[in-house]
Design an enzyme around this catalytic site. Structure first.
Site, PDB file in Angstrom:
ATOM      1  N   LEU A  32       4.536 -50.634  24.874  1.00 27.64           N
ATOM      2  CA  LEU A  32       5.723 -51.091  24.061  1.00 27.64           C
ATOM      3  C   LEU A  32       5.965 -52.291  24.775  1.00 27.64           C
ATOM      4  O   LEU A  32       6.622 -52.273  25.603  1.00 27.64           O
ATOM      5  CB  LEU A  32       6.742 -49.807  23.325  1.00 27.64           C
ATOM      6  CG  LEU A  32       6.316 -48.690  23.166  1.00 27.64           C
ATOM      7  CD1 LEU A  32       7.939 -48.356  22.124  1.00 27.64           C
ATOM      8  CD2 LEU A  32       5.599 -48.769  21.346  1.00 27.64           C
ATOM      9  N   GLY A  35       7.004 -57.083  20.843  1.00 32.02           N
ATOM     10  CA  GLY A  35       6.236 -57.228  19.031  1.00 32.02           C
ATOM     11  C   GLY A  35       6.251 -55.761  19.050  1.00 32.02           C
ATOM     12  O   GLY A  35       6.856 -56.145  17.688  1.00 32.02           O
ATOM     13  N   HIS A  36       5.936 -55.114  19.500  1.00 32.08           N
ATOM     14  CA  HIS A  36       6.563 -53.282  19.021  1.00 32.08           C
ATOM     15  C   HIS A  36       7.722 -53.597  18.786  1.00 32.08           C
ATOM     16  O   HIS A  36       8.521 -52.694  17.795  1.00 32.08           O
ATOM     17  CB  HIS A  36       6.155 -52.338  19.909  1.00 32.08           C
ATOM     18  CG  HIS A  36       4.413 -52.325  20.576  1.00 32.08           C
ATOM     19  ND1 HIS A  36       4.139 -52.281  21.853  1.00 32.08           N
ATOM     20  CD2 HIS A  36       3.521 -51.523  19.511  1.00 32.08           C
ATOM     21  CE1 HIS A  36       2.865 -52.151  22.102  1.00 32.08           C
ATOM     22  NE2 HIS A  36       2.396 -52.617  20.679  1.00 32.08           N
ATOM     23  N   GLN A  60     -11.279 -45.393  17.866  1.00 32.45           N
ATOM     24  CA  GLN A  60     -10.626 -46.368  17.782  1.00 32.45           C
ATOM     25  C   GLN A  60     -11.507 -47.250  18.940  1.00 32.45           C
ATOM     26  O   GLN A  60     -11.376 -48.319  18.116  1.00 32.45           O
ATOM     27  CB  GLN A  60     -10.061 -47.229  16.800  1.00 32.45           C
ATOM     28  CG  GLN A  60      -8.831 -47.039  17.894  1.00 32.45           C
ATOM     29  CD  GLN A  60      -7.458 -47.562  17.164  1.00 32.45           C
ATOM     30  OE1 GLN A  60      -6.734 -47.199  16.641  1.00 32.45           O
ATOM     31  NE2 GLN A  60      -6.988 -48.238  17.558  1.00 32.45           N
ATOM     32  N   GLY A 147       1.581 -55.375  12.614  1.00 30.33           N
ATOM     33  CA  GLY A 147       2.133 -56.899  13.122  1.00 30.33           C
ATOM     34  C   GLY A 147       1.184 -58.019  12.625  1.00 30.33           C
ATOM     35  O   GLY A 147      -0.688 -57.207  11.942  1.00 30.33           O
ATOM     36  N   GLU A 148       1.213 -58.948  12.360  1.00 27.74           N
ATOM     37  CA  GLU A 148       0.159 -60.174  12.106  1.00 27.74           C
ATOM     38  C   GLU A 148      -0.486 -60.771  13.197  1.00 27.74           C
ATOM     39  O   GLU A 148      -1.761 -60.954  12.680  1.00 27.74           O
ATOM     40  CB  GLU A 148       0.859 -61.562  11.612  1.00 27.74           C
ATOM     41  CG  GLU A 148       0.858 -61.266  10.075  1.00 27.74           C
ATOM     42  CD  GLU A 148       2.321 -61.990   9.710  1.00 27.74           C
ATOM     43  OE1 GLU A 148       2.721 -62.997  10.667  1.00 27.74           O
ATOM     44  OE2 GLU A 148       2.575 -62.108   8.080  1.00 27.74           O
ATOM     45  N   SER A 186      -0.371 -55.367  24.800  1.00 26.49           N
ATOM     46  CA  SER A 186      -0.139 -53.947  25.564  1.00 26.49           C
ATOM     47  C   SER A 186      -1.168 -54.255  26.631  1.00 26.49           C
ATOM     48  O   SER A 186      -1.174 -54.241  27.711  1.00 26.49           O
ATOM     49  CB  SER A 186      -0.529 -52.832  24.630  1.00 26.49           C
ATOM     50  OG  SER A 186       0.470 -52.522  23.940  1.00 26.49           O
ATOM     51  N   ARG A 187      -2.180 -54.912  26.508  1.00 25.32           N
ATOM     52  CA  ARG A 187      -3.542 -55.414  27.484  1.00 25.32           C
ATOM     53  C   ARG A 187      -3.388 -56.447  28.228  1.00 25.32           C
ATOM     54  O   ARG A 187      -3.852 -56.509  29.177  1.00 25.32           O
ATOM     55  CB  ARG A 187      -4.633 -56.048  26.427  1.00 25.32           C
ATOM     56  CG  ARG A 187      -5.574 -54.931  26.090  1.00 25.32           C
ATOM     57  CD  ARG A 187      -6.868 -55.100  25.290  1.00 25.32           C
ATOM     58  NE  ARG A 187      -7.608 -53.518  24.482  1.00 25.32           N
ATOM     59  CZ  ARG A 187      -7.390 -53.359  23.706  1.00 25.32           C
ATOM     60  NH1 ARG A 187      -7.083 -53.565  22.794  1.00 25.32           N
ATOM     61  NH2 ARG A 187      -7.766 -52.501  23.031  1.00 25.32           N
TER      62      ARG A 187
END
Ligand code: PAJ
Length: 253
Positions: A32, A35-36, A60, A147-148, A186-187
């Site tokens: 997290l 953004g989260h 996914q 999130g957008e 996160s990446r």
């Protein structure tokens, strides 16, 4: 703050909540960041109860290395959730918990999910839509926050909700960025110090250079490997790799 690892235990808790309480839901894959955090703040503001899910969804990921290297910061995630007043976390540890059918049943969208990220990550959106459908059935949220930053994902989830008449309100939340413009992800944790210096050029280029071909050339010159850069529905979508890390972003045109 309650933490549940099984569907059964979560549902037992869910059934104890008064029917007239609103429940806000923020699905994530953990690691997290702010953004989260912003999604969780919107949920806590709008609802009586907030549920966070943390599950790195294998279906996914089309790239096994990406799945294997996906960051895990579970203890920090718990601390953030607690600070933000999350009431319950649903964090299944075992894939069988969410896929007792071994992924025999799936949600398959036939148009938009095949474009942009879908064209470069075959099966990605089937995995996303299927897990979100399962999570909605388990959590039964009043509102769910997305999130957008992942605008194609957000659009597909909105369309799935209306196509299947799901009784949940999807709430889009703005992209949170570093002051440099880099969208939080996160990446980003996997970027090298040199790549972190270059990464903000992605956002800067797609906002500043209106001509598509010139924007693509500029990004290539910075060392990005472009998956796609496309303008559609008054929005510009981009996915590009920097070293081993694939970054995505989008802006309104
Ligand atoms: P994840 O990448 O963990 O993202 C969880 C939610 O946080 C998504 O709705 C995403 O759009 C949002 N988010 C991520 N970075 C953001 C940022 N910089 N600003 C605002 N929101 C941001 O998206 C997923 O997980 C998964 O596909 C999931 C929906 C959980 C299904 O497995």
């Amino acid at each position: 703050m309650m933490i549940f690892e099984t569907v059964k235990k979560f549902q037992e808790w869910r059934n104890t909540l008064p029917k007239d309480q609103t429940l806000g839901f923020v699905p994530t894959m953990g690691a997290l960041h702010s953004g989260h955090e912003s999604l969780l703040r919107f949920s806590a503001h709008d609802n009586d109860v907030t549920v966070l899910s943390i599950f790195v969804n294998p279906t996914q990921f089309n790239n096994p290395d990406d799945l294997k290297n996906y960051p895990n910061t579970f203890e920090q995630d718990l601390a953030m959730a607690k600070k933000l007043g999350v009431d319950a976390i649903f964090a299944p540890k075992d894939m069988n918990e969410l896929y007792p059918d071994q992924y025999r049943f799936k949600i398959n969208e036939s148009e938009f999910s095949k474009e942009l990220c879908g064209a470069h990550r075959p099966g990605h959106f089937d995995g996303v839509l299927t897990v979100v459908m399962k999570l909605f059935q388990i959590v039964q949220p009043t509102r769910a926050y997305f999130g957008e930053k992942d605008h194609q994902q957000l659009t597909l989830i909105q369309d799935m909700v209306s196509s299947f008449f799901l009784p949940v309100q999807v709430i889009p939340c703005p992209t949170i960025r570093e002051t440099s413009g880099l969208a939080l992800s996160s990446r980003n944790l996997r970027l090298t110090p040199e790549e972190i210096q270059v990464a903000p050029k992605l956002y800067q280029t797609i906002t500043e250079i209106k001509d598509r071909d010139r924007a693509i050339k500029t990004l290539k010159d910075y060392g990005f490997k472009i998956d796609y850069l496309e303008d559609r529905n008054h929005r510009r979508y981009v996915a590009a790799a920097l070293g081993k890390v694939r970054l995505i972003d989008n802006v309104e045109l």
